[in-house]
Design a protein around this motif. Structure first.
Motif, PDB file in Angstrom:
ATOM      1  N   VAL A  94      -0.518  -6.668  -6.714  1.00 13.49           N
ATOM      2  CA  VAL A  94      -0.649  -6.369  -5.089  1.00 13.49           C
ATOM      3  C   VAL A  94      -1.701  -7.008  -4.768  1.00 13.49           C
ATOM      4  O   VAL A  94      -2.972  -6.502  -5.208  1.00 13.49           O
ATOM      5  N   THR A  95      -2.047  -8.114  -3.706  1.00 13.98           N
ATOM      6  CA  THR A  95      -3.368  -8.348  -3.251  1.00 13.98           C
ATOM      7  C   THR A  95      -3.480  -7.787  -1.880  1.00 13.98           C
ATOM      8  O   THR A  95      -2.648  -7.803  -1.088  1.00 13.98           O
ATOM      9  N   VAL A  96      -4.591  -7.289  -1.718  1.00 14.63           N
ATOM     10  CA  VAL A  96      -5.111  -6.450  -0.643  1.00 14.63           C
ATOM     11  C   VAL A  96      -6.359  -7.085  -0.127  1.00 14.63           C
ATOM     12  O   VAL A  96      -7.174  -7.585  -0.653  1.00 14.63           O
TER      13      VAL A  96
ATOM     14  N   GLY B 296     -10.769  -1.271  -0.529  1.00 16.29           N
ATOM     15  CA  GLY B 296      -9.680  -0.866  -1.755  1.00 16.29           C
ATOM     16  C   GLY B 296      -9.071   0.389  -1.384  1.00 16.29           C
ATOM     17  O   GLY B 296      -9.210   1.002  -0.380  1.00 16.29           O
ATOM     18  N   ALA B 297      -8.285   0.843  -2.545  1.00 19.60           N
ATOM     19  CA  ALA B 297      -7.607   1.958  -2.440  1.00 19.60           C
ATOM     20  C   ALA B 297      -7.948   2.809  -3.242  1.00 19.60           C
ATOM     21  O   ALA B 297      -8.597   2.615  -4.432  1.00 19.60           O
ATOM     22  N   ASP B 298      -7.915   4.426  -2.832  1.00 16.51           N
ATOM     23  CA  ASP B 298      -8.522   5.306  -3.535  1.00 16.51           C
ATOM     24  C   ASP B 298      -7.562   5.581  -4.796  1.00 16.51           C
ATOM     25  O   ASP B 298      -6.324   5.322  -4.868  1.00 16.51           O
ATOM     26  N   ASN B 299      -8.262   5.817  -5.931  1.00 18.93           N
ATOM     27  CA  ASN B 299      -7.525   6.265  -7.341  1.00 18.93           C
ATOM     28  C   ASN B 299      -6.977   5.060  -8.093  1.00 18.93           C
ATOM     29  O   ASN B 299      -6.193   5.159  -9.036  1.00 18.93           O
TER      30      ASN B 299
ATOM     31  N   LEU C 171      -7.351  -7.638  -6.165  1.00 19.12           N
ATOM     32  CA  LEU C 171      -5.786  -7.738  -6.762  1.00 19.12           C
ATOM     33  C   LEU C 171      -5.789  -6.546  -7.569  1.00 19.12           C
ATOM     34  O   LEU C 171      -6.603  -6.297  -8.571  1.00 19.12           O
ATOM     35  N   TYR C 172      -4.433  -5.921  -7.496  1.00 20.94           N
ATOM     36  CA  TYR C 172      -4.139  -4.612  -8.244  1.00 20.94           C
ATOM     37  C   TYR C 172      -2.980  -4.915  -9.085  1.00 20.94           C
ATOM     38  O   TYR C 172      -2.147  -5.647  -8.662  1.00 20.94           O
ATOM     39  N   ARG C 173      -3.068  -4.267 -10.197  1.00 15.10           N
ATOM     40  CA  ARG C 173      -1.703  -4.424 -11.071  1.00 15.10           C
ATOM     41  C   ARG C 173      -1.315  -3.028 -11.271  1.00 15.10           C
ATOM     42  O   ARG C 173      -1.946  -2.096 -11.962  1.00 15.10           O
ATOM     43  N   VAL C 174      -0.026  -2.682 -10.490  1.00 16.07           N
ATOM     44  CA  VAL C 174       0.517  -1.424 -11.046  1.00 16.07           C
ATOM     45  C   VAL C 174       1.926  -1.444 -11.305  1.00 16.07           C
ATOM     46  O   VAL C 174       2.670  -2.293 -11.333  1.00 16.07           O
ATOM     47  N   LYS C 175       2.165  -0.222 -11.894  1.00 11.98           N
ATOM     48  CA  LYS C 175       3.709  -0.095 -12.294  1.00 11.98           C
ATOM     49  C   LYS C 175       4.601   0.497 -11.006  1.00 11.98           C
ATOM     50  O   LYS C 175       3.997   0.798 -10.110  1.00 11.98           O
TER      51      LYS C 175
ATOM     52  N   ASP D 263       4.041   2.770  -4.394  1.00 11.37           N
ATOM     53  CA  ASP D 263       4.100   3.245  -3.094  1.00 11.37           C
ATOM     54  C   ASP D 263       2.954   3.976  -2.751  1.00 11.37           C
ATOM     55  O   ASP D 263       2.372   3.993  -1.697  1.00 11.37           O
ATOM     56  N   GLY D 264       2.446   4.706  -3.666  1.00 10.73           N
ATOM     57  CA  GLY D 264       0.905   5.310  -3.702  1.00 10.73           C
ATOM     58  C   GLY D 264      -0.209   4.355  -3.463  1.00 10.73           C
ATOM     59  O   GLY D 264      -1.202   4.403  -2.488  1.00 10.73           O
ATOM     60  N   LEU D 265      -0.224   3.142  -3.902  1.00  7.21           N
ATOM     61  CA  LEU D 265      -1.108   2.144  -3.613  1.00  7.21           C
ATOM     62  C   LEU D 265      -0.930   1.641  -2.225  1.00  7.21           C
ATOM     63  O   LEU D 265      -2.143   1.655  -1.595  1.00  7.21           O
ATOM     64  N   ILE D 266       0.187   1.432  -1.897  1.00  8.13           N
ATOM     65  CA  ILE D 266       0.301   0.743  -0.630  1.00  8.13           C
ATOM     66  C   ILE D 266      -0.055   1.934   0.550  1.00  8.13           C
ATOM     67  O   ILE D 266      -0.629   1.442   1.658  1.00  8.13           O
ATOM     68  N   ARG D 267       0.368   2.945   0.480  1.00  9.35           N
ATOM     69  CA  ARG D 267       0.141   4.250   1.457  1.00  9.35           C
ATOM     70  C   ARG D 267      -1.638   4.280   1.412  1.00  9.35           C
ATOM     71  O   ARG D 267      -2.061   4.242   2.416  1.00  9.35           O
ATOM     72  N   SER D 268      -2.302   4.066   0.154  1.00  4.19           N
ATOM     73  CA  SER D 268      -3.738   4.422  -0.010  1.00  4.19           C
ATOM     74  C   SER D 268      -4.355   3.405   0.730  1.00  4.19           C
ATOM     75  O   SER D 268      -5.478   3.317   1.671  1.00  4.19           O
ATOM     76  N   VAL D 269      -3.856   1.988   0.557  1.00  7.37           N
ATOM     77  CA  VAL D 269      -4.299   0.708   1.304  1.00  7.37           C
ATOM     78  C   VAL D 269      -4.528   1.032   2.773  1.00  7.37           C
ATOM     79  O   VAL D 269      -5.235   0.848   3.618  1.00  7.37           O
ATOM     80  N   MET D 270      -3.290   1.420   3.274  1.00  8.98           N
ATOM     81  CA  MET D 270      -2.834   1.485   4.878  1.00  8.98           C
ATOM     82  C   MET D 270      -3.730   2.571   5.332  1.00  8.98           C
ATOM     83  O   MET D 270      -4.389   2.419   6.495  1.00  8.98           O
ATOM     84  N   GLU D 271      -4.077   3.706   4.513  1.00  4.23           N
ATOM     85  CA  GLU D 271      -4.919   4.955   5.187  1.00  4.23           C
ATOM     86  C   GLU D 271      -6.401   4.136   5.218  1.00  4.23           C
ATOM     87  O   GLU D 271      -7.037   4.819   6.091  1.00  4.23           O
ATOM     88  N   ASN D 272      -6.751   3.390   4.167  1.00  7.42           N
ATOM     89  CA  ASN D 272      -8.175   2.755   4.558  1.00  7.42           C
ATOM     90  C   ASN D 272      -8.310   1.859   5.177  1.00  7.42           C
ATOM     91  O   ASN D 272      -9.246   0.973   5.493  1.00  7.42           O
ATOM     92  N   GLY D 273      -7.151   1.507   6.081  1.00 14.21           N
ATOM     93  CA  GLY D 273      -7.238   0.310   7.150  1.00 14.21           C
ATOM     94  C   GLY D 273      -7.146  -1.230   6.375  1.00 14.21           C
ATOM     95  O   GLY D 273      -7.518  -2.211   6.998  1.00 14.21           O
ATOM     96  N   GLY D 274      -6.581  -1.260   5.169  1.00 15.24           N
ATOM     97  CA  GLY D 274      -6.434  -2.705   4.454  1.00 15.24           C
ATOM     98  C   GLY D 274      -5.199  -3.044   4.971  1.00 15.24           C
ATOM     99  O   GLY D 274      -4.118  -2.562   5.741  1.00 15.24           O
TER     100      GLY D 274
END
Lengths: 253, 294
Positions: free
Chosen positions: B229-231, B236-239, B251-255, B260-271
């Motif tokens: 995931v490129t943000v 960045g995203a929390d956690n 650049l994040y690498r997630v399972k 979903d958690g990563l996308i939510r966190s990015v949106m919440e941080n305004g990314g």
């Protein structure tokens, strides 16, 4: 039949261009020319010396071609796996082997014919015509056909070197059949006499293809001899070809 | 087009000629028009399988049908075969060998021979004796004799093993063009990158057993192991810790479960999410995993 023709043609062309074949061919010519020189050294009729020596050279070259050109060409195809490419074509193993037989045999034919013509001309140059040379060349041709089938049979299950050795041993033994038979008569024990005689009967007798003495001394040969020789040739070549095909079909390639 | 049913094969080995089974009842089908890769390490039984299909070696048990029939001279006419490390007659030229082999088939003329020689890039060397050919050139003449009669089915055993990178690329192009013509191709290889580039389906063989069969695209698609995931435009995203940072990009690498958690966190941080790329296993990784299961 088409497959046999294709393999025979490829084998013939491959054989005739082989360096060893060409070396043998020139070696034969030199030996035949040497017979002219030899005839000057020996007391007696020079044409007989040339004919005798020349026909010996023909036999030698025939066996050399079968053993050192024919057999190895088959072994090489098995070893280098050319046979895999060929057998993927619409051809059976039987056709492949019979094609090889005819191809190698054709190489021998060309060599024997060329030598017979040269020998005939050498003797003709001395003012004598011996047509029997061609008869002997033909009988040698039949003999080499059988030997080729035997060589292919050995090459189907063993290495090139061992196949050469076995074929050569076979050649020596079948030329000694008459001698073995005669030797059995001088044995004192009836059991050993019977055993040796039995062995001699079992072995093929290549004297059916030998008219060298008759040719050299201009002796008459009864027509029945030719019939016997030809029937004997047919029986042996069919037997050894079937045996070679059987061994080759069993072989894992 | 090819049906291999429960095929077993053993060879006699050693001084005592003990039987060693090399194929333990393998079964697979090759569909018409497919490019199928037979994969496996050296000694897996690929060549033996191909020899059995080609009728060169008989199976101990089982059955092989080609075009729905047992192999015969007629069916062989519709098959082109390239063996591993092909070797032909030393004292014949490339053209002569093709002429001789063309006699096995009908209506093959000099024009067809020239066409095939051109296709494999041997037109200039066609009149040289085969003994002067390099390994790559022998491979090309092997390919030429397989293509000569325009067969419906092509079987290649390790076709790229003797080729340099350019030769391999050319060979892949030939396979691609044959595929476009609707030909069915079965080829064995242990070079997985080549298989990945040209195959529709793969059959994995290991120690004489089929360990996996599948459509390559599905196999790779179903094997998504993580997402990249490129943000942009955020700290960045929390956690989640980024794999890479470059300028304002992370650049994040997630399972899959974390996506979903990563996308939510990015949106919440305004990314902003720039891309989400599913990454699947390579064929090599799938193959090694399957082998380890055995």
């Amino acid at each position: 039949m088409k497959g046999i023709k294709i393999i025979a043609s490829v084998t013939f062309r491959e054989g005739i261009r082989d360096r060893i074949y060409l070396i043998f061919f020139f070696f034969a010519i030199i030996l035949l020319l040497f017979s002219l020189f030899l005839s000057m050294l020996v007391i007696g009729d020079p044409t007989k010396v040339i004919a005798d020596f020349g026909m010996g050279v023909m036999s030698l070259l025939g066996i050399l071609i079968v053993i050192f050109v024919g057999g190895p060409s088959f072994s090489k195809e098995l070893q280098k796996r050319t046979v895999i490419s060929v057998l993927s074509k619409p051809i059976s193993r039987e056709e492949f082997l019979v094609g090889k037989l005819f191809g190698i045999w054709s190489n021998v034919f060309v060599n024997l014919l060329a030598m017979a013509v040269l020998l005939f001309l050498l003797i003709l140059a001395k003012g004598v015509m011996i047509w029997g040379i061609f008869v002997q060349a033909f009988l040698l041709f039949l003999e080499m056909g059988i030997l080729t089938a035997v060589d292919l049979m050995f090459s189907s299950f063993t290495t090139s070197f061992l196949a050469m050795l076995f074929t050569l041993s076979f050649y020596v033994v079948v030329h000694l059949t008459t001698t073995i038979e005669k030797a059995s008569q001088s044995l004192s024990s009836p059991i050993s006499k019977a055993v040796v005689r039995y062995i001699a009967y079992l072995l093929p007798n290549f004297d059916y293809f030998n008219l060298k003495n008759q040719v050299v001394y201009g002796l008459n040969v009864p027509p029945l001899f030719y019939c016997k020789s030809f029937v004997y040739f047919l029986a042996l070549i069919i037997f050894f070809t079937i045996l070679a095909v059987w061994v080759f079909k069993k072989k894992e390639i | 087009m090819i049906e291999v049913k429960e095929v077993r094969k053993s060879f006699r080995e050693g001084f005592l000629l003990e039987r060693k089974e090399v194929l333990h009842g393998i079964s697979f089908n090759v569909k018409s028009g497919a490019v199928v890769g037979l994969l496996g390490p050296n000694g897996a039984g690929k060549t033996t399988t191909i020899k059995i299909i080609m009728g060169i070696s008989p199976p101990d048990e089982g059955e092989v049908l080609v075009f729905g029939k047992k192999l015969s001279k007629e069916t062989k006419k519709a098959i082109g075969f390239l063996p591993e490390a092909p070797y032909f007659y030393d004292y014949l030229t490339g053209r002569e060998i093709l002429r001789s082999f063309s006699d096995f088939y009908q209506n093959l003329n000099e024009e067809k021979i020239n066409e095939v020689l051109k296709l494999v890039g041997l037109k200039e060397e066609a009149d040289r004796m085969l003994r002067s050919y390099s390994k790559g050139m022998l491979q090309r003449i092997g390919l030429a004799q397989a293509l000569l009669h325009d067969p419906e089915l092509l079987i290649f055993d390790e076709p790229m093993s003797g080729l340099d990178p350019i030769g391999r690329k050319e060979f892949r192009d030939v396979i691609t063009s044959l595929k476009e013509k609707g030909k069915t191709i079965l080829f064995s290889s242990h070079i997985l990158q080549d298989v990945e580039m040209i195959c529709d389906e793969v059959i994995m063989i290991y120690r004489g057993k089929v360990i996996k069969i599948g459509v390559l695209n599905e196999m790779l698609k179903n094997e998504v192991t993580y997402y990249e995931v490129t943000v942009e435009g955020t700290g960045g995203a929390d956690n989640f810790s980024p794999l890479k940072k470059s300028g304002g990009r992370f650049l994040y690498r997630v399972k899959e479960g974390e996506l979903d958690g990563l996308i939510r966190s990015v949106m919440e941080n305004g990314g902003r999410i720039r891309s989400v790329i599913p990454r699947s296993l390579t064929l090599e990784e799938i193959f090694i995993r399957e082998v380890k299961k055995v």
